[in-house]
Scaffold this motif. Structure first.
Motif, PDB file in Angstrom:
ATOM      1  N   ARG A 161      -6.770 -13.852   6.343  1.00 35.40           N
ATOM      2  CA  ARG A 161      -8.085 -14.512   6.403  1.00 35.40           C
ATOM      3  C   ARG A 161      -8.652 -14.466   7.820  1.00 35.40           C
ATOM      4  NH1 ARG A 161      -6.308 -19.611   2.546  1.00 35.40           N
ATOM      5  NH2 ARG A 161      -6.993 -18.683   0.560  1.00 35.40           N
ATOM      6  N   ILE A 162      -7.807 -14.673   8.809  1.00 35.78           N
ATOM      7  CA  ILE A 162      -8.265 -14.602  10.197  1.00 35.78           C
ATOM      8  C   ILE A 162      -8.808 -13.215  10.506  1.00 35.78           C
ATOM      9  CG2 ILE A 162      -7.503 -14.674  12.608  1.00 35.78           C
ATOM     10  CD1 ILE A 162      -5.406 -16.790  11.664  1.00 35.78           C
ATOM     11  N   LEU A 163      -8.131 -12.189  10.011  1.00 35.44           N
ATOM     12  CA  LEU A 163      -8.531 -10.806  10.261  1.00 35.44           C
ATOM     13  C   LEU A 163      -9.693 -10.351   9.380  1.00 35.44           C
ATOM     14  CD1 LEU A 163      -4.972  -9.227  10.567  1.00 35.44           C
ATOM     15  CD2 LEU A 163      -6.605  -9.626  12.431  1.00 35.44           C
ATOM     16  N   GLY A 164     -10.027 -11.154   8.385  1.00 34.13           N
ATOM     17  CA  GLY A 164     -11.138 -10.790   7.507  1.00 34.13           C
ATOM     18  C   GLY A 164     -10.765  -9.787   6.433  1.00 34.13           C
ATOM     19  N   ILE A 165      -9.465  -9.712   6.080  1.00 32.08           N
ATOM     20  CA  ILE A 165      -9.021  -8.748   5.069  1.00 32.08           C
ATOM     21  C   ILE A 165      -8.308  -9.442   3.910  1.00 32.08           C
ATOM     22  CG2 ILE A 165      -8.881  -6.794   6.657  1.00 32.08           C
ATOM     23  CD1 ILE A 165      -5.879  -7.317   6.905  1.00 32.08           C
ATOM     24  N   ALA A 166      -8.558 -10.732   3.721  1.00 32.11           N
ATOM     25  CA  ALA A 166      -7.876 -11.478   2.667  1.00 32.11           C
ATOM     26  C   ALA A 166      -8.273 -10.997   1.280  1.00 32.11           C
ATOM     27  CB  ALA A 166      -8.161 -12.968   2.810  1.00 32.11           C
ATOM     28  N   GLY A 167      -9.408 -10.318   1.169  1.00 33.56           N
ATOM     29  CA  GLY A 167      -9.798  -9.767  -0.124  1.00 33.56           C
ATOM     30  C   GLY A 167      -8.992  -8.546  -0.502  1.00 33.56           C
ATOM     31  N   THR A 168      -8.249  -8.008   0.469  1.00 36.30           N
ATOM     32  CA  THR A 168      -7.479  -6.784   0.247  1.00 36.30           C
ATOM     33  C   THR A 168      -5.980  -7.017   0.241  1.00 36.30           C
ATOM     34  OG1 THR A 168      -9.207  -5.499   1.343  1.00 36.30           O
ATOM     35  CG2 THR A 168      -7.063  -4.452   1.129  1.00 36.30           C
ATOM     36  N   GLY A 219      -5.861  -6.909  -8.211  1.00 34.95           N
ATOM     37  CA  GLY A 219      -6.957  -6.274  -7.494  1.00 34.95           C
ATOM     38  C   GLY A 219      -6.705  -6.081  -6.021  1.00 34.95           C
ATOM     39  N   LYS A 220      -5.660  -6.740  -5.480  1.00 34.67           N
ATOM     40  CA  LYS A 220      -5.343  -6.570  -4.064  1.00 34.67           C
ATOM     41  C   LYS A 220      -4.355  -5.418  -3.875  1.00 34.67           C
ATOM     42  CE  LYS A 220      -6.138 -11.158  -2.087  1.00 34.67           C
ATOM     43  NZ  LYS A 220      -5.568 -12.185  -1.187  1.00 34.67           N
ATOM     44  N   SER A 221      -4.214  -4.985  -2.639  1.00 30.83           N
ATOM     45  CA  SER A 221      -3.267  -3.944  -2.294  1.00 30.83           C
ATOM     46  C   SER A 221      -1.843  -4.393  -2.625  1.00 30.83           C
ATOM     47  CB  SER A 221      -3.365  -3.615  -0.804  1.00 30.83           C
ATOM     48  OG  SER A 221      -2.419  -2.639  -0.430  1.00 30.83           O
ATOM     49  N   ALA A 222      -1.031  -3.469  -3.134  1.00 30.89           N
ATOM     50  CA  ALA A 222       0.366  -3.778  -3.455  1.00 30.89           C
ATOM     51  C   ALA A 222       1.192  -3.723  -2.178  1.00 30.89           C
ATOM     52  CB  ALA A 222       0.904  -2.793  -4.488  1.00 30.89           C
ATOM     53  N   ASP A 223       1.200  -4.841  -1.451  1.00 26.16           N
ATOM     54  CA  ASP A 223       1.964  -4.962  -0.210  1.00 26.16           C
ATOM     55  C   ASP A 223       3.051  -6.003  -0.448  1.00 26.16           C
ATOM     56  OD1 ASP A 223       0.229  -3.162   1.085  1.00 26.16           O
ATOM     57  OD2 ASP A 223      -1.149  -4.773   1.612  1.00 26.16           O
ATOM     58  N   ILE A 224       4.270  -5.533  -0.628  1.00 26.89           N
ATOM     59  CA  ILE A 224       5.360  -6.413  -1.067  1.00 26.89           C
ATOM     60  C   ILE A 224       6.611  -6.136  -0.248  1.00 26.89           C
ATOM     61  CG2 ILE A 224       6.757  -7.130  -3.041  1.00 26.89           C
ATOM     62  CD1 ILE A 224       4.553  -5.942  -4.852  1.00 26.89           C
ATOM     63  N   LEU A 225       7.290  -7.197   0.162  1.00 24.78           N
ATOM     64  CA  LEU A 225       8.574  -7.094   0.848  1.00 24.78           C
ATOM     65  C   LEU A 225       9.608  -7.850   0.032  1.00 24.78           C
ATOM     66  CD1 LEU A 225       9.277  -7.377   4.618  1.00 24.78           C
ATOM     67  CD2 LEU A 225      10.556  -8.837   3.044  1.00 24.78           C
ATOM     68  N   ALA A 231       4.180  -0.691   0.450  1.00 25.17           N
ATOM     69  CA  ALA A 231       3.014  -0.790   1.329  1.00 25.17           C
ATOM     70  C   ALA A 231       1.866   0.021   0.725  1.00 25.17           C
ATOM     71  CB  ALA A 231       3.345  -0.266   2.722  1.00 25.17           C
ATOM     72  N   ARG A 232       0.788  -0.693   0.360  1.00 25.36           N
ATOM     73  CA  ARG A 232      -0.362  -0.059  -0.276  1.00 25.36           C
ATOM     74  C   ARG A 232       0.049   0.749  -1.497  1.00 25.36           C
ATOM     75  NH1 ARG A 232      -3.690   1.987   5.144  1.00 25.36           N
ATOM     76  NH2 ARG A 232      -3.837  -0.087   6.100  1.00 25.36           N
ATOM     77  N   GLY A 233       1.028   0.206  -2.210  1.00 26.62           N
ATOM     78  CA  GLY A 233       1.469   0.851  -3.439  1.00 26.62           C
ATOM     79  C   GLY A 233       2.517   1.924  -3.254  1.00 26.62           C
ATOM     80  N   VAL A 234       2.879   2.251  -2.004  1.00 26.32           N
ATOM     81  CA  VAL A 234       3.877   3.282  -1.736  1.00 26.32           C
ATOM     82  C   VAL A 234       5.248   2.632  -1.567  1.00 26.32           C
ATOM     83  CG1 VAL A 234       4.598   5.134  -0.192  1.00 26.32           C
ATOM     84  CG2 VAL A 234       2.159   4.751  -0.640  1.00 26.32           C
ATOM     85  N   LEU A 235       6.219   3.091  -2.373  1.00 22.92           N
ATOM     86  CA  LEU A 235       7.546   2.495  -2.395  1.00 22.92           C
ATOM     87  C   LEU A 235       8.430   3.064  -1.290  1.00 22.92           C
ATOM     88  CD1 LEU A 235       9.728   0.758  -3.815  1.00 22.92           C
ATOM     89  CD2 LEU A 235      10.181   2.749  -5.286  1.00 22.92           C
ATOM     90  N   CYS A 236       9.114   2.169  -0.563  1.00 26.52           N
ATOM     91  CA  CYS A 236      10.092   2.577   0.458  1.00 26.52           C
ATOM     92  C   CYS A 236      11.394   1.828   0.184  1.00 26.52           C
ATOM     93  CB  CYS A 236       9.579   2.261   1.859  1.00 26.52           C
ATOM     94  SG  CYS A 236      10.758   2.666   3.175  1.00 26.52           S
ATOM     95  N   ARG A 237      12.409   2.554  -0.313  1.00 23.66           N
ATOM     96  CA  ARG A 237      13.691   1.933  -0.614  1.00 23.66           C
ATOM     97  C   ARG A 237      14.570   1.898   0.635  1.00 23.66           C
ATOM     98  NH1 ARG A 237      14.399   1.411  -6.076  1.00 23.66           N
ATOM     99  NH2 ARG A 237      13.043   2.686  -7.408  1.00 23.66           N
ATOM    100  N   GLN A 238      15.315   0.826   0.776  1.00 23.95           N
ATOM    101  CA  GLN A 238      16.223   0.653   1.907  1.00 23.95           C
ATOM    102  C   GLN A 238      15.545   0.986   3.243  1.00 23.95           C
ATOM    103  OE1 GLN A 238      19.239  -0.754   1.575  1.00 23.95           O
ATOM    104  NE2 GLN A 238      18.832  -0.904  -0.613  1.00 23.95           N
ATOM    105  N   PRO A 239      14.439   0.322   3.545  1.00 17.44           N
ATOM    106  CA  PRO A 239      13.750   0.595   4.812  1.00 17.44           C
ATOM    107  C   PRO A 239      14.623   0.207   6.000  1.00 17.44           C
ATOM    108  CG  PRO A 239      12.908  -1.408   3.823  1.00 17.44           C
ATOM    109  CD  PRO A 239      13.835  -0.794   2.815  1.00 17.44           C
ATOM    110  N   SER A 240      14.492   0.926   7.082  1.00 18.75           N
ATOM    111  CA  SER A 240      15.294   0.620   8.270  1.00 18.75           C
ATOM    112  C   SER A 240      14.427   0.753   9.512  1.00 18.75           C
ATOM    113  CB  SER A 240      16.503   1.545   8.373  1.00 18.75           C
ATOM    114  OG  SER A 240      16.094   2.893   8.504  1.00 18.75           O
TER     115      SER A 240
END
Length: 277
Positions: A189-196, A203-209, A230-239
């Motif tokens: 919200r501070i950055l003005g991207i809470a709609g994304t 409807g929002k970006s698939a940003d999941i941890l 991140a944005r719908g792109v899957l990263c398994r076992q991130p390091s």
């Protein structure tokens, strides 16, 4: 140079009202303020006309006042706000941004580095307690809060954001849920991207941890995520490439963090805009 940064694609204009420990001139006094109110107003006016927001770094109460009266949308680091400054935060809807990842280790190791003068070391110790108290007051006073790691500064390696979230909770007394909210949806919200982004909504970006442990019980579970989308792109076992020696040093700093005020204060009352929704 606001127009140059705007043309280059900058979304935010950053002002350095004071340069931290680098320009400490006298023991016990805050850093010298390097921009007057008229200059801050001029920069903010031009930035806002171009659709950009302004963040101002300062570690003094007077610096916060100048930043907010000048029109800044956010204050980075900060100090203990007096009643006038608290009112400016609320009426202008400005945010206070925590960057404890830079401050706390340098205060813990203040007198152990040959490249850091005793005056700078004393400054970090003094400002640490003031800045933490300022964040604590903001959390209890419905002032909008956000988190930032100050990446690239001494003791702030890549992948260190989990410490910022953890240390913010420990030092201010907010719950893990409130700290996570401050780092995600409130930051968006501070950055003005809470709609994304910033929350899991249709409807929002698939940003999941995803973590193996429960961060609501222990925020250090964020340290080693098992999966990231991140944005719908899957990263398994991130390091993340880590400096093992530095990580060990930062882990040792944790017991030395000031927690007395947070432990005594409890959690902010219901109604704070910093609460998880």
């Amino acid at each position: 140079k606001v127009d140059q940064h705007a043309e280059a694609g900058a979304d935010w204009i950053s002002l350095c009202l004071s340069a931290g420990a680098a320009n400490v001139r006298e023991e016990g006094r805050p850093c010298e303020i390097m921009m007057n109110l008229d200059l801050v107003r001029a920069v903010c006016r031009e930035a806002h006309e171009k659709g950009r927001k302004v963040a101002a770094f300062t570690d003094s109460t007077d610096g916060m006042r100048i930043a907010l009266e000048g029109g800044a949308d956010a204050v980075e680091s900060g100090n203990i706000p007096d009643e006038d400054v608290r009112m400016l935060f609320r009426t202008r809807g400005a945010a206070l941004i925590s960057s404890l990842s830079c401050l706390l280790p340098r205060s813990v190791f203040a007198f152990r580095k040959p490249w850091q003068s005793k005056l700078e070391a004393y400054h970090f110790l003094l400002r640490r307690d003031e800045i933490i108290e300022g964040l604590h007051q903001a959390a209890f006073d419905s002032i909008t809060l956000g988190l930032g790691s100050h990446a690239g500064a001494p003791y702030v390696p890549a992948g260190n954001m989990w410490r910022e979230v953890d240390w913010f909770a420990r030092c201010t007394g907010v719950t893990p849920a409130q700290a996570l909210y401050t780092a995600t949806l409130n930051a968006a919200r501070i950055l003005g991207i809470a709609g994304t982004t910033g929350s899991l909504e249709a409807g929002k970006s698939a940003d999941i941890l995803i973590t193996d442990g429960n961060p609501l019980a222990d925020l250090s579970a964020l340290r080693d995520p098992s999966l990231v989308i991140a944005r719908g792109v899957l990263c398994r076992q991130p390091s993340v490439r880590r400096n093992r020696r530095l990580e060990q040093k930062l882990d040792l700093a944790l017991p030395a963090l000031p927690q007395e005020a947070a432990a005594a204060a409890g959690s902010p009352e219901n109604g704070s805009r910093n609460h998880a929704e």
